[in-house]
Structures are given as structure tokens and as C-alpha cells.
Design a protein around this motif. Structure first.
Motif, mmCIF file in Angstrom:
data_model
loop_
_atom_site.group_PDB
_atom_site.id
_atom_site.type_symbol
_atom_site.label_atom_id
_atom_site.label_comp_id
_atom_site.label_asym_id
_atom_site.label_seq_id
_atom_site.Cartn_x
_atom_site.Cartn_y
_atom_site.Cartn_z
ATOM 1 N N TYR A 188 -43.075 23.999 -67.748
ATOM 2 C CA TYR A 188 -42.444 22.836 -68.528
ATOM 3 C C TYR A 188 -42.557 21.366 -67.941
ATOM 4 O O TYR A 188 -42.418 20.410 -68.547
ATOM 5 C CB TYR A 188 -40.961 22.984 -68.739
ATOM 6 C CG TYR A 188 -40.105 23.259 -67.245
ATOM 7 C CD1 TYR A 188 -39.937 22.036 -66.178
ATOM 8 C CD2 TYR A 188 -39.749 24.406 -66.715
ATOM 9 C CE1 TYR A 188 -39.313 22.262 -65.022
ATOM 10 C CE2 TYR A 188 -39.270 24.490 -65.422
ATOM 11 C CZ TYR A 188 -38.995 23.478 -64.805
ATOM 12 O OH TYR A 188 -38.359 23.651 -63.479
ATOM 13 N N TYR A 189 -43.230 21.241 -66.702
ATOM 14 C CA TYR A 189 -43.709 19.945 -66.471
ATOM 15 C C TYR A 189 -44.511 19.425 -67.515
ATOM 16 O O TYR A 189 -45.735 19.930 -67.812
ATOM 17 C CB TYR A 189 -44.487 20.036 -65.082
ATOM 18 C CG TYR A 189 -43.484 20.191 -63.950
ATOM 19 C CD1 TYR A 189 -42.121 20.276 -63.945
ATOM 20 C CD2 TYR A 189 -43.953 19.729 -62.563
ATOM 21 C CE1 TYR A 189 -41.217 20.221 -62.974
ATOM 22 C CE2 TYR A 189 -43.139 19.816 -61.449
ATOM 23 C CZ TYR A 189 -41.731 20.038 -61.653
ATOM 24 O OH TYR A 189 -40.738 20.177 -60.537
ATOM 25 N N HIS A 190 -44.411 18.109 -67.778
ATOM 26 C CA HIS A 190 -45.303 17.465 -68.953
ATOM 27 C C HIS A 190 -45.260 16.008 -68.560
ATOM 28 O O HIS A 190 -44.255 15.191 -68.294
ATOM 29 C CB HIS A 190 -44.518 17.671 -70.216
ATOM 30 C CG HIS A 190 -45.429 17.191 -71.158
ATOM 31 N ND1 HIS A 190 -46.796 17.292 -71.668
ATOM 32 C CD2 HIS A 190 -45.222 15.976 -71.968
ATOM 33 C CE1 HIS A 190 -47.176 16.596 -72.483
ATOM 34 N NE2 HIS A 190 -46.138 15.525 -72.851
ATOM 35 N N PHE A 191 -46.405 15.606 -68.390
ATOM 36 C CA PHE A 191 -46.484 13.781 -67.852
ATOM 37 C C PHE A 191 -46.816 13.283 -69.340
ATOM 38 O O PHE A 191 -47.766 13.578 -70.020
ATOM 39 C CB PHE A 191 -47.594 13.753 -66.731
ATOM 40 C CG PHE A 191 -47.104 14.113 -65.678
ATOM 41 C CD1 PHE A 191 -46.447 13.010 -64.539
ATOM 42 C CD2 PHE A 191 -47.081 15.408 -65.210
ATOM 43 C CE1 PHE A 191 -46.123 13.515 -63.476
ATOM 44 C CE2 PHE A 191 -46.711 15.983 -63.944
ATOM 45 C CZ PHE A 191 -46.210 14.895 -63.023
ATOM 46 N N GLU A 192 -46.416 11.994 -69.511
ATOM 47 C CA GLU A 192 -46.635 11.198 -70.633
ATOM 48 C C GLU A 192 -46.806 9.683 -70.105
ATOM 49 O O GLU A 192 -46.261 9.352 -69.139
ATOM 50 C CB GLU A 192 -45.342 11.136 -71.406
ATOM 51 C CG GLU A 192 -45.252 12.404 -72.333
ATOM 52 C CD GLU A 192 -46.283 12.457 -73.602
ATOM 53 O OE1 GLU A 192 -46.613 11.425 -73.919
ATOM 54 O OE2 GLU A 192 -46.133 13.545 -74.178
ATOM 55 N N TYR A 193 -47.551 8.936 -71.014
ATOM 56 C CA TYR A 193 -47.699 7.753 -70.712
ATOM 57 C C TYR A 193 -47.169 7.100 -72.061
ATOM 58 O O TYR A 193 -47.456 7.330 -73.329
ATOM 59 C CB TYR A 193 -49.204 7.283 -70.709
ATOM 60 C CG TYR A 193 -49.409 5.441 -70.667
ATOM 61 C CD1 TYR A 193 -48.956 4.980 -69.675
ATOM 62 C CD2 TYR A 193 -49.842 5.068 -71.759
ATOM 63 C CE1 TYR A 193 -48.768 3.580 -69.425
ATOM 64 C CE2 TYR A 193 -49.908 3.283 -71.686
ATOM 65 C CZ TYR A 193 -49.498 2.834 -70.729
ATOM 66 O OH TYR A 193 -49.240 1.525 -70.657
ATOM 67 N N PHE A 194 -46.121 6.182 -72.060
ATOM 68 C CA PHE A 194 -44.958 5.774 -72.848
ATOM 69 C C PHE A 194 -45.531 4.233 -73.405
ATOM 70 O O PHE A 194 -45.002 3.667 -74.444
ATOM 71 C CB PHE A 194 -43.660 5.783 -72.689
ATOM 72 C CG PHE A 194 -43.324 7.085 -72.488
ATOM 73 C CD1 PHE A 194 -43.125 8.229 -73.371
ATOM 74 C CD2 PHE A 194 -43.074 7.646 -71.062
ATOM 75 C CE1 PHE A 194 -42.595 9.380 -73.035
ATOM 76 C CE2 PHE A 194 -42.359 8.734 -70.753
ATOM 77 C CZ PHE A 194 -42.369 9.631 -71.685
ATOM 78 N N GLY A 195 -46.819 3.696 -72.843
ATOM 79 C CA GLY A 195 -46.932 2.455 -73.196
ATOM 80 C C GLY A 195 -46.480 1.276 -72.184
ATOM 81 O O GLY A 195 -45.437 1.369 -71.584
ATOM 82 N N LYS A 196 -47.076 0.208 -72.459
ATOM 83 C CA LYS A 196 -46.772 -0.937 -71.481
ATOM 84 C C LYS A 196 -46.594 -0.636 -69.867
ATOM 85 O O LYS A 196 -45.417 -1.151 -69.268
ATOM 86 C CB LYS A 196 -45.121 -1.468 -72.012
ATOM 87 C CG LYS A 196 -45.336 -2.047 -73.273
ATOM 88 C CD LYS A 196 -46.163 -3.386 -73.433
ATOM 89 C CE LYS A 196 -46.107 -3.790 -75.042
ATOM 90 N NZ LYS A 196 -46.703 -5.066 -75.095
ATOM 91 N N GLY A 197 -46.939 0.304 -69.545
ATOM 92 C CA GLY A 197 -46.987 0.623 -67.924
ATOM 93 C C GLY A 197 -45.804 1.503 -67.600
ATOM 94 O O GLY A 197 -45.170 1.354 -66.543
ATOM 95 N N VAL A 198 -45.245 2.144 -68.693
ATOM 96 C CA VAL A 198 -44.171 3.003 -68.351
ATOM 97 C C VAL A 198 -44.698 4.775 -68.342
ATOM 98 O O VAL A 198 -45.371 5.074 -69.339
ATOM 99 C CB VAL A 198 -43.120 2.976 -69.541
ATOM 100 C CG1 VAL A 198 -41.994 3.865 -69.303
ATOM 101 C CG2 VAL A 198 -42.769 1.496 -69.685
ATOM 102 N N PHE A 199 -44.450 5.329 -67.482
ATOM 103 C CA PHE A 199 -44.846 6.551 -67.185
ATOM 104 C C PHE A 199 -43.504 7.594 -67.128
ATOM 105 O O PHE A 199 -42.565 7.063 -66.991
ATOM 106 C CB PHE A 199 -45.605 7.040 -65.938
ATOM 107 C CG PHE A 199 -46.862 6.035 -65.814
ATOM 108 C CD1 PHE A 199 -47.938 6.534 -66.418
ATOM 109 C CD2 PHE A 199 -46.565 4.842 -65.236
ATOM 110 C CE1 PHE A 199 -49.051 5.442 -66.147
ATOM 111 C CE2 PHE A 199 -47.708 3.983 -64.995
ATOM 112 C CZ PHE A 199 -49.039 4.176 -65.506
ATOM 113 N N GLY A 200 -43.729 8.912 -67.513
ATOM 114 C CA GLY A 200 -42.730 9.919 -67.320
ATOM 115 C C GLY A 200 -43.104 11.216 -67.143
ATOM 116 O O GLY A 200 -44.281 11.546 -67.699
#
Length: 442
Positions: A188-200
Motif C-alpha cells: 500500500y506504500y505509494h509516493f506522490e508528487y503534488f506540485g509546488k515542491g509538495v511530496f507525500g
């Protein structure tokens, strides 16, 4: 006498021969000078021809939409059949090119950067074609997500006693912003880049960790599911939190959960008359759209805090299965597909407060293009018409020499089916006639 006469004849012949040789030599020099002059002129013409006419040197295979004033073009060199990806500006000049061998994908520019995906690596480039960072892709290295020049990479390290996953969140120049070390990578680990230098990334199927590079801070995010969002501005709508209803103890049906780049959270209660079961859209230009499932649409203005609901007379006619994706305004306008009382399909354009700005246009058997870059294209098998923001006809495709035009992007529309990259501006005028390849280094 016979001898003297013979000698005289020989002398005359020798003189004539010498005279003839002298004349021939002089003419030869003159001809040589003329030949040299002709050759120089011809070489200049050839050089000029090579500079301006590239049809004999390059074959253009495909070309993409413009993004941030650059468009990717795939071309082939005629002499050795090698292929290259290059970027042209809006004057038609090729700014740079790279060999296409082993390239799997090239991405549009965003925030001044694009990505080139190779079989064994990912390269980040700027708008001059300079590589700003590079990441190896193999059994031990992965690129998990990317955007706007940022990259999240994973390196796998294992020995007899341990297994480690090193996660690096990197700037466009390749420098590491944040690094994580994990003992395992759950499904279930999942990495995202959300824009404007925001990661999660997921901590569990229900919990996120969000990193805001602007303030160098991690925050917890619990959307109650695998939700994603994207920063188009300084604020993102991360989720809609549902309550028991306005008559219940919590006193609300739903709240919009907003997150800003400085980590500030804000919750906005959705009014009772705006529905119940919403699908949230991205916040673009301070406005977002809530889609109440197959009922109506609501716009929310972040600056004013005002909600606006589309009139029931239009809501009842929306073809919800054909709504644009993402559901968002472009330059304060959105085109919606409608079904008229006569059973035919129509299109109408609305502003951010759901005022009608382009009256319904019948599009039965036509293809509806999304409203973008202040232009709307409605096409069928015979022709297509390009409208401006107020519904005025800018031009028709039949007025041009082209057979197909695609949606506008970056203020330019791409024309399909041409032998060289072909684009038109908002008035339908050709952007350039030829591609300038003079600075392409092969």
C-alpha cells in the motif's frame, strides 16, 4: 631554294603554334577564373539552401503540443536514418535536440523543466536542453514519481543482515531535499508528487505523510482513503469531509479541507443547498468545481469564499458522463455538454459563477473539444468552427488549407497530417512556414 622554303614554312608553323598556345593559355586562365567565380557562387547558394530547406536533410516524424513555449518534435536525419527528439520555439527554431535511441518518452515542460525517459535512466532537462539531474533505473534503482523538475527516487540496498529502501526527494538540480530509510515497502506504500515542491506517501492505506519543501516540514494527512490532490496555486483541496447532515449533532453535510503551502489548514462548510455526494475538482485560478453526483455543479471561489450553484434548467440537461476531465475552469470559462429537449446534443460555455457566456450550440454527431486557452473548437466530419470567449466565430477550418486541428495548448493549436510541424495561433494564422534547424548539432 626548296630547303629555304621548307624552313620558312616550319618557322611559320612554329610561330602559329606558339601563338595558339599563348591564346589558349590566356583563354584557359579566363575560363579558370570564371569557373572559380561560378563555383563560389554555387557553394554559397548550396549553403543557403541547406540553411533554409531541410526537407532534403531531415524527415519530420511527429510533433507534440506546445508547453511553456516549446514543442517536442521527432525527426530523422536522411543521411544515416538516425532519429532525434528536439524542441522548437514558437518562431519555429529548433532550440536543441537529443538522440532518440532508447528514449521511451519525453514530457511537456512544466515549471521550466521536462523529463526524458530512457530504458535505463530518467533525465531532467531545462529549456535549453541542459541536463540538470539524472537518475539510474535498474533492479536496484527506481523513479517513483516526478513533476516540475522534482523527482522521488528509490534505491534498494540489501545484504545478509538487512534490507533497506532509501527514498530521496530531490530538487530539479538533483540535490536531496529529504531522505527516508525504510525497512520494507508495503504493497500500500505509494509516493506522490503534488506540485509546488509538495511530496507525500502512505503510512497505511488510510494515512499520509506530506512534506512541504517551502517550509521544510512534514505533516500528517488522514483523508480516510487513497486520496490525491494537486497544487495548481498556493492552496489545494485535499478532500471533502462528510458529516451527518445539517440536522445532526455535527451540523454539516460536508467540509472542504484546504491545505496551503505554508502548512495552514482550513475547513469550509459546504452549504446545504449544494448537494450531498460530491466529487472535488482541482483549485485552478482560485476556483474549483464540486460535482454533486449526476445532480448539479457547484463552483467555489477561494478568494471570496462564495459558492455558486448552476441553474437547475442547465443542471437537468448536463451529460454528466461526458464532463471534461479534469473538471476545471480555463481562463474563467468551462464548456459543458448538454442534451436539449429535442434530444440533440449541445454545448454551452459558462463562467465561474455559472453565467451563460456562449449560448448552446448543437453538436449532434460532432466532436466537442474542451474549452481551453480562450478558444472553443466544435468539429464534425465536414468542418470545425473556432469560437472566442464570447461565442464569436474566429475562423473555420474550411477557411484554411488544413484538414484537422487539435485543441489549443499554450495559446497554439496543432495541425495534424502535415509533413512538417504545423501550428496556428488563436486567429488561425500559421505560426511559421519552416522549421529552422540551423543550430541543430548532429
Amino acid at each position: 631554294m626548296q630547303i629555304r622554303k621548307g624552313m620558312r614554312i616550319i618557322i611559320i608553323l612554329v610561330f602559329n603554334v606558339l601563338l595558339l598556345c599563348s591564346c589558349t593559355s590566356q583563354k584557359s586562365n579566363e575560363v579558370s577564373e570564371n569557373i572559380n567565380t561560378t563555383e563560389e557562387t554555387t557553394m554559397e547558394e548550396i549553403t543557403e539552401s541547406e540553411t533554409t530547406n531541410y526537407e532534403e536533410t531531415y524527415n519530420f516524424i511527429s510533433y507534440k503540443d506546445y508547453s511553456e513555449d516549446l514543442a517536442w518534435v521527432l525527426f530523422e536525419c536522411v543521411d544515416d536514418l538516425s532519429e532525434y527528439w528536439g524542441c522548437i520555439n514558437k518562431s519555429g527554431k529548433m532550440v536543441f535536440s537529443v538522440e532518440a535511441a532508447s528514449i521511451q518518452e519525453v514530457t511537456p515542460f512544466s515549471n521550466g523543466y521536462a523529463y526524458i525517459m530512457y530504458d535505463d535512466s530518467v533525465k531532467v532537462i531545462d529549456k535549453t536542453g541542459k541536463i540538470t539531474s539524472e537518475y539510474t533505473v535498474d533492479d536496484s534503482n527506481k523513479v517513483l514519481c516526478y513533476g516540475e523538475g522534482y523527482v522521488v527516487s528509490q534505491k534498494y540496498k540489501a545484504d545478509f543482515d538487512s534490507v533497506k529502501y532509501i527514498i530521496n526527494m530531490c530538487n530539479p538540480d538533483g540535490s536531496i531535499i529529504q531522505s527516508l530509510e525504510l525497512d520494507d515497502m508495503e504493497d500500500y506504500y505509494h509516493f506522490e508528487y503534488f506540485g509546488k515542491g509538495v511530496f507525500g506517501y502512505y503510512l497505511s492505506p488510510w494515512d499520509w505523510k506530506i512534506y512541504l519543501s517551502s517550509i521544510d516540514k512534514w505533516i500528517d494527512y488522514n483523508p480516510g482513503g487513497n486520496n490525491t490532490f494537486y497544487f495548481y496555486g498556493n492552496t489545494a483541496l485535499t478532500e471533502i469531509e462528510y458529516g451527518g447532515g445539517f440536522d445532526s449533532s455535527d451540523g454539516f453535510r460536508g467540509k472542504m479541507n484546504l491545505l496551503s503551502l505554508n502548512g495552514k489548514r482550513n475547513k469550509v462548510i459546504i452549504p446545504e443547498d449544494c448537494g450531498w455526494d460530491w466529487v472535488e475538482g482541482p483549485i485552478i485560478d482560485n476556483t474549483c468545481i464540486l460535482h454533486e453526483y449526476k445532480e448539479f455543479l457547484v463552483s467555489f471561489n477561494l478568494k471570496t469564499g462564495q459558492f455558486n450553484k448552476i441553474a437547475d434548467s442547465y443542471a437537468d440537461k448536463i451529460i454528466y458522463d461526458e464532463l471534461p476531465n479534469p473538471l476545471a475552469f480555463s481562463n474563467g470559462r468551462i464548456a459543458l455538454p448538454l442534451k436539449g429537449d429535442d434530444g440533440y446534443r449541445y454545448m454551452a460555455v459558462f463562467d465561474e459563477e455559472w453565467n451563460l457566456v456562449i449560448d448552446p450550440i448543437q453538436i449532434d454527431k460532432n466532436k466537442l473539444h474542451e474549452y481551453c486557452n480562450e478558444r472553443l473548437i466544435v468539429s464534425d466530419d465536414d468542418d470545425c468552427i473556432i469560437y472566442d470567449t464570447e461565442g464569436n466565430i474566429m475562423y473555420k477550418l474550411s477557411d484554411t488549407e488544413y484538414s484537422e486541428i487539435l485543441d489549443y495548448s499554450n495559446g497554439v493549436a496543432r495541425v495534424e497530417g502535415e509533413t512538417i510541424p504545423t501550428y496556428v495561433d488563436k486567429e488561425g494564422k500559421l505560426l511559421f512556414e519552416k522549421v529552422d534547424m540551423s543550430e541543430v548539432i548532429k
